[in-house]
Each structure stands twice: as structure tokens, then as C-alpha cells.
Write an enzyme that holds these catalytic residues in place. Structure first.
Site, PDB file in Angstrom:
ATOM      1  N   GLY A 164       0.941  -1.302  -0.171  1.00 60.66           N
ATOM      2  CA  GLY A 164       0.005   0.109  -0.058  1.00 60.66           C
ATOM      3  C   GLY A 164       1.027   1.224   0.227  1.00 60.66           C
ATOM      4  N   PRO A 165       0.272   2.536  -0.426  1.00 64.70           N
ATOM      5  CA  PRO A 165       0.873   3.693  -0.076  1.00 64.70           C
ATOM      6  C   PRO A 165       1.507   4.174   1.093  1.00 64.70           C
ATOM      7  CG  PRO A 165      -1.054   3.783  -1.467  1.00 64.70           C
ATOM      8  CD  PRO A 165      -1.297   2.648  -0.778  1.00 64.70           C
ATOM      9  N   PRO A 166       2.443   4.932   1.243  1.00 62.49           N
ATOM     10  CA  PRO A 166       2.942   5.429   2.570  1.00 62.49           C
ATOM     11  C   PRO A 166       1.799   6.106   3.242  1.00 62.49           C
ATOM     12  CG  PRO A 166       4.502   6.062   0.728  1.00 62.49           C
ATOM     13  CD  PRO A 166       3.088   5.411  -0.093  1.00 62.49           C
ATOM     14  N   GLY A 167       1.848   5.811   4.550  1.00 69.61           N
ATOM     15  CA  GLY A 167       0.956   6.371   5.560  1.00 69.61           C
ATOM     16  C   GLY A 167      -0.196   5.552   5.606  1.00 69.61           C
ATOM     17  N   THR A 168      -0.527   4.439   4.961  1.00 73.76           N
ATOM     18  CA  THR A 168      -1.890   3.935   5.311  1.00 73.76           C
ATOM     19  C   THR A 168      -2.060   2.926   6.344  1.00 73.76           C
ATOM     20  OG1 THR A 168      -1.238   2.155   3.481  1.00 73.76           O
ATOM     21  CG2 THR A 168      -2.434   4.299   2.650  1.00 73.76           C
ATOM     22  N   GLU A 193      -9.419  33.979 -10.420  1.00 74.41           N
ATOM     23  CA  GLU A 193     -10.102  33.054  -9.688  1.00 74.41           C
ATOM     24  C   GLU A 193     -11.691  32.883  -9.925  1.00 74.41           C
ATOM     25  OE1 GLU A 193      -8.390  30.971  -8.239  1.00 74.41           O
ATOM     26  OE2 GLU A 193      -6.562  31.951  -8.753  1.00 74.41           O
ATOM     27  N   HIS A 222     -12.383  30.973 -13.043  1.00 75.58           N
ATOM     28  CA  HIS A 222     -12.596  29.511 -12.716  1.00 75.58           C
ATOM     29  C   HIS A 222     -14.059  29.120 -12.038  1.00 75.58           C
ATOM     30  CE1 HIS A 222      -8.112  28.366 -13.445  1.00 75.58           C
ATOM     31  NE2 HIS A 222      -7.694  29.226 -12.570  1.00 75.58           N
ATOM     32  N   ASP A 260      -2.191  25.734 -14.299  1.00 78.15           N
ATOM     33  CA  ASP A 260      -3.624  25.331 -14.891  1.00 78.15           C
ATOM     34  C   ASP A 260      -3.382  24.518 -16.471  1.00 78.15           C
ATOM     35  OD1 ASP A 260      -5.013  26.377 -12.864  1.00 78.15           O
ATOM     36  OD2 ASP A 260      -4.964  28.240 -13.705  1.00 78.15           O
TER      37      ASP A 260
END
Length: 634
Positions: A199-203, A422, A425, A499
Site C-alpha cells: 500500500g501507499p505510504p502512511g496507510t 479565480e 475558474h 492550470d
């Protein structure tokens, strides 16, 4: 006990050295004599009447005296001290015999024996280290560095691990085996030797492994993959053997190897063939896992976020034959993780964990723990007794985008440019089918961004439709289109760089990975060459120049159409766009509900009230789409 003996030995050494220093200082108080006579010279001086007085030391055979002129002299007469006394008596010279102190005799004996004692002591200590008297000994670098984890403050159980329900279900079988192995062995079943947490780090992979040991109530050995490998060939293999020997003595138990990819990478890819220390360590690990008996009760749990680099022999049945995915938590998992980390902390009544969980898609367990901690720190700095929703809002923004930079000096022209950027957007997003609801628009600088628009997904998105991708590209190009319409072609800034990069990345994936281009068709042209600017187009790509040109044309078409769509919407909704821009200049930050009320009912925004129960717009924003105007780099 060993530490006490070492301390006593050190103190004994210090005291002995102190006694030696005192003895040396006492012997050197008188200082060296000005003249040193031989015995024959002393006889001549006595006959001429040049000797005034003398003192004879029978123990050392040393004569110390004074001449008629007041000068000091010494004579060594170790074997004829009695003859010197007779000579002084016959010549009428005043002389005496030095008194021998018992303490000096003891000091002399101690000084004589001390070097031998020191040599014996150092030899014994070195031999004890070579025999493996401790893990930190001089010859113990081949010993295992696995630590036996003891948790006197309370062991970790599955109740302390949230958001990984599927992984816990897979590991419950391991817990049952460690609790009652006969339940499986009497039916001829063999528990998997190893379980690989991917799994990914920190899970929460390490926490999950500790929970397995806590649930089963067995010893837990932990070690990192990098602790095996040293510069000397064979050291890592020795540590593997020693680790498994310790585990068998404490069976049933669990061995947890974190970051196993540090030692378990594919063999034969190093610079020195199969003689590398890492490969020798991996070979020994494979042999030890093969030698396991299912009745021993030793379970290997390893963790990695790079399963693709592991050697195939490590993943075959009989070794790490069970791979357990530990992914990012979903919304229910995030809610449970937040509740775990909120234990014991005072929270205000306006905090709604479900809203916080909804606003943090893509957060790992470590990210959520950091979010709760940042909220607590903010509340403490504001001298609050409870953590409110406002702290969660500000903490989430700080974790994702950095702290506010209100001290940044911006001219009125730059501030106006940011507000219209902004607002562009936001207006495009509000008028595109398939777009995400707007959570917040702000022109307060954070991190590298001078302003941003944040979107709130209504649910965790596993996949995206063509409509949503087109809407996302048009929203991203809304800032650039706003600058062109309001300030003119020559006044366009570099603020839309992120963007444009985002739109190009989406368009490239649509053409080369997802098969959403009618011209190219459903063919994957993705290339893993890191030197390529566009995947599937750069160097190393096995496609023809004509196909590469077609792919580039399609990417450009998607980006151009997104820009044209943004321009059309802003021109059509110019009144709303200008109204929102002016409101951002006045209030700096507007929530989603405030923007909606402003455009529909022409209600002026109010400053956010965090004392009341938060509405949907007051929920922390998402790790998903954040479209903003980054600060131009010098």
C-alpha cells in the site's frame, strides 16, 4: 547487572589513576637537584669539606644533601648506603636516615601491579565482546538487529486500526492460527508463512502488523530491510540467520520487516552480479523461509509500497504467498480513522466528523492524524479550550496548500488580476455539466499560489467520465481566459502555468491512455520513458512519426477546445463574473453557498460564522481538484 559491573570497573580505573597522580606529584614536590654526584665524586667532596649535610634513604639508596655553598645534590648508592654513613660520620658531616612511610610503600606496590591489572582487564573485556556478550559488542555486527517490541502502556489491537477493514479480515486468519494452531494443523492445513502488506505510504501497514501481534498476544519482532545490508558481504545473511534463530526461541511470534524492497529487489541487476551483499542477504532470507515448519508458529509480515521491484522467488507460494492490499481509506474509513485520532481531545459541538471525512478524499491515515494534530495546535495558539470546525478548516488548508502569506506585498493591479482569474475558474465551473460543486474561492496567497478555487466532490470518485474530464479542463482554462478578456492579450501573466500543465496532462491521458480520442482510437500509446515530455510521444516510443503527429494534434485540440469553451462561458456570463470578482476583492474569501447566493439572489456575502453548526460549504476542502493562480517564479 552487566552495566553495573562496567560502571564499577570504570570507577576503579578512575580512582587508581587518581592515586597514581597523587603519588607522582608527591615524588616531584622537591624537584630535581642541581648536581648529581657519583659515589667517588661524593667521597672527594666529603674529603675537601664541601658537604654540609645529607639524608640517606635506605629503601631507595638515594642520598640527598646540601653543599657548603647551599647547592642541592643527589647520589645513588643503592648498594653501599652503609659505607656512605660511615664516610659522613668520619668526616663530621651531619647526616640522617629518611623515614620510610607505609603508605608510600603501598602506593609503590599498587603502581607496580596496576599495569598488569589493566592489561588483564582489557583482555577479558575484549574476549567477552568477541564471544557475543552484547548486541553492541565489537564482534557483534553479524547479530540480528530485530527489536522485540514491548508495549507496557497497552498493546495495539484491531480497534486501534481503522479504515482498512478488508485488510483486517485477511489477517484475522493469522491471528486465529497464532492463538490456536491445533485448529488448523489437525486438519492438515498449513498457515501461510508470510503475508505481504502492500500500500501507499502512511496507510497504516506497520500499525496493522502490530495489531496482529496485539490481538494474538505473541512477541513482535520488528526490523527494517535496510538493517540487514552492510558493506561487508555475509553480514546481512548472518543477521538473517540470527533473527530467525531468536524467533524460533520465542515462537509463536511475528517478525515484521518494514520496507522489504530494500533487501528483496530483483537479483542480477546489481553492478557486481550475484556476489552483492544485498543478494546474499536475500538468498539467506529465501532459504530460512523455505526451512520453516508450519508447526513452529513463526509468521513473517512484511510491508512495501513497491511490490513491482520484489524478486519473484520471494512472492512464490510457501514464502510471501499472500499479498494484502492496504489502500487509501474511503469516506467511511476516514471517519473511523478521525474518531481514533480524536480520542482524548476536547472538541466543540460544531465539529461533524462526517463532514470532515467527506472533505478529505485521498488522505491516508497519517494525513488524517496530521490534520487532527494541526487543528489542535491552531486551537492552542488561539487560546481555545476546545477544537472547533474553524481549526479543522484552517488546518486542512494549511496541510494541503501551506500557511497563509498575508504579509506578501501585492499591488492593486496584481490583486485585481488574481480576483478576476479565480472568478473565471468559478464561473466556468458553475456553468459546465459534470463539474464539481465549488467549496471555496479565495485570493489569499497560500504556498506558491496567489489564489485558488476549491471543489468539493459529493462522493469518492473511482473513475471519471468524458463529460467530467472536459468540464475539468474547461474550469482549469477559465483563469487564463479571464485574463485575456479583462486585461487584453498583452497583459496575460504566467499565473496560469499550473492550470495549463493540468489541462495538458488530462488531455494527454485521454488520448494516449484512456482511448477517448475518436481520431486516435482506443489504443494505448503510453510510454514510461521519463525523458519524454508527453507520454507516448517522446524518445524511446515505438510509434511512427505520423502517429506521434496525430497524437500531438489531438492533445492540442482538447486543450484548445477547453480554452474556447471557457471564453464563451465568461463572455456569456460576464455580469456574474464581474460581480464575483468584485466580491472577492472586497471579502477575499467566499464559500460555495455565499457564491451561490450572490449570483442568484444578489445577496452580499457575510464573513463565515464558525460558531454555528457548519453547513456543507464550511467543510474542509478536498485533495482533488484545486485550481489556482500560482505565484510566478523569478
Amino acid at each position: 547487572m552487566n552495566n553495573n559491573m562496567r560502571n564499577l570497573a570504570m570507577w576503579a580505573l578512575v580512582i587508581t589513576m587518581f592515586i597514581m597522580m597523587i603519588s607522582v606529584s608527591q615524588n616531584s614536590i622537591q624537584g630535581p637537584a642541581e648536581n648529581e654526584y657519583s659515589f667517588s665524586e661524593l667521597e672527594a667532596q666529603v674529603k675537601t669539606g664541601n658537604i654540609k649535610s645529607a639524608e640517606i634513604n635506605e629503601s631507595s639508596g638515594l642520598i640527598i644533601g646540601e653543599t657548603s655553598s647551599g647547592e642541592k645534590f643527589t647520589t645513588n648508592t643503592s648498594r653501599i648506603a652503609d659505607r656512605a654513613g660511615e664516610m659522613f660520620e668520619a668526616a663530621g658531616v651531619e647526616y640522617d636516615y629518611a623515614k620510610v612511610k607505609q603508605s608510600n610503600r603501598m602506593v609503590e606496590i599498587l603502581i607496580g601491579v596496576l599495569p598488569l591489572l589493566l592489561i588483564i582487564g582489557v583482555t577479558l573485556m575484549f574476549m567477552r565482546s568477541m564471544q557475543g556478550g552484547g548486541r553492541g559488542g565489537a564482534m557483534s555486527f553479524g547479530k540480528s538487529r530485530a527489536k522485540l517490541l514491548n508495549e507496557p502502556g497497552g498493546k495495539v489491537t484491531f480497534d486501534d486500526v481503522a479504515g482498512v477493514q478488508s485488510a483486517k479480515e485477511d489477517l484475522k486468519e493469522v491471528v486465529e492460527f497464532l492463538r490456536d494452531p491445533t485448529k488448523f494443523t489437525r486438519l492438515g492445513a498449513r498457515i501461510p508463512t508470510g503475508a505481504l502488506l502492500v500500500g501507499p505510504p502512511g496507510t497504516g501497514k506497520t500499525l496493522l502488523a502490530r495489531a496482529v501481534a496485539g490481538e494474538a498476544g505473541v512477541p513482535f519482532f520488528t526490523i527494517s530491510g535496510s538493517d540487514f545490508v552492510e558493506m561487508f558481504v555475509g553480514v546481512g545473511a548472518s543477521r538473517v540467520r540470527d533473527m530467525f534463530a531468536d524467533a524460533r526461541k520465542n515462537a509463536p511470534c511475528i517478525i515484521f520487516i518494514d520496507e522489504i524492497d530494500a533487501v528483496g529487489r530483483h537479483r542480477g541487476v546489481g553492478t557486481s552480479g550475484g556476489h552483492e551483499e544485498r543478494e546474499q542477504t536475500l538468498n539467506q532470507l529465501l532459504v530460512e523461509m523455505d526451512g520453516f515448519d508450519g508447526k513452529e508458529g513463526v509468521i513473517i509480515i512484511a510491508a512495501t509500497n513497491r511490490p513491482d521491484v520484489l524478486d519473484k522467488a520471494l512472492l512464490r507460494p510457501g514464502r510471501f504467498d499472500r499479498q494484502i492490499e492496504v489502500p487509501y481509506p474511503d469516506i467511511q474509513g476516514r471517519e473511523k480513522i478521525l474518531l481514533v485520532h480524536m480520542r482524548g481531545k476536547p472538541f466543540a459541538a460544531d465539529v461533524d466528523v462526517k463532514y470532515v471525512a467527506r472533505g478529505t478524499p485521498g488522505f491516508s491515515g497519517a494525513d488524517l492524524a496530521n490534520l487532527v494534530n494541526e487543528a489542535a495546535l491552531l486551537a492552542a495558539r488561539r487560546n481555545k479550550r476546545k477544537i472547533s470546525m474553524r481549526e479543522f478548516e484552517d488546518a486542512r488548508d494549511k496541510v494541503m496548500m501551506g500557511a497563509e502569506r498575508r504579509t506578501l506585498a501585492m499591488s492593486e493591479e496584481e490583486k485585481q488580476m488574481t480576483a478576476y482569474h479565480e472568478a473565471g475558474h468559478a464561473i466556468v465551473g458553475l456553468n459546465m455539466a459534470g463539474s464539481l460543486p465549488i467549496h471555496k474561492a479565495t485570493i489569499i496567497p497560500r504556498g506558491r499560489a496567489l489564489g485558488m478555487v476549491q471543489y468539493m466532490p459529493e462522493r469518492d470518485q473511482i473513475s471519471q467520465s468524458r463529460q467530467e474530464m472536459i468540464a475539468r479542463m474547461a474550469m482549469a482554462m477559465g483563469g487564463r481566459a479571464a485574463e485575456e478578456i479583462k486585461f487584453g492579450y498583452d497583459k496575460v501573466t504566467s499565473g496560469a502555468s499550473s492550470d495549463i500543465e493540468q489541462v495538458t496532462r488530462i488531455a494527454t491521458a485521454m488520448v494516449t491512455e484512456w482511448g477517448l480520442s475518436d481520431e486516435v482510437g482506443p489504443i494505448a500509446y503510453k510510454n514510461t520513458d521519463s525523458n519524454s515530455f508527453h507520454p507516448g510521444i517522446g524518445r524511446g516510443s515505438a510509434i511512427s512519426p505520423e502517429t506521434a503527429s496525430m497524437i500531438e494534434s489531438e492533445i492540442k485540440r482538447f486543450v484548445t477546445e477547453a480554452h474556447e469553451t471557457a471564453v464563451k462561458i465568461l463572455k456569456k456570463k460576464k455580469k456574474d463574473w464581474v460581480k464575483l470578482s468584485e466580491a472577492l476583492l472586497e471579502y477575499e474569501t467566499l464559500s460555495g453557498d455565499e457564491i451561490k447566493n450572490l449570483l442568484e439572489d444578489d445577496i452580499k456575502p457575510k464573513r463565515p460564522d464558525f460558531s454555528a453548526k457548519p453547513t456543507l460549504s464550511a467543510v474542509p476542502t478536498t485533495r482533488g481538484p484545486i485550481i489556482g493562480k500560482p505565484q510566478p517564479e523569478n
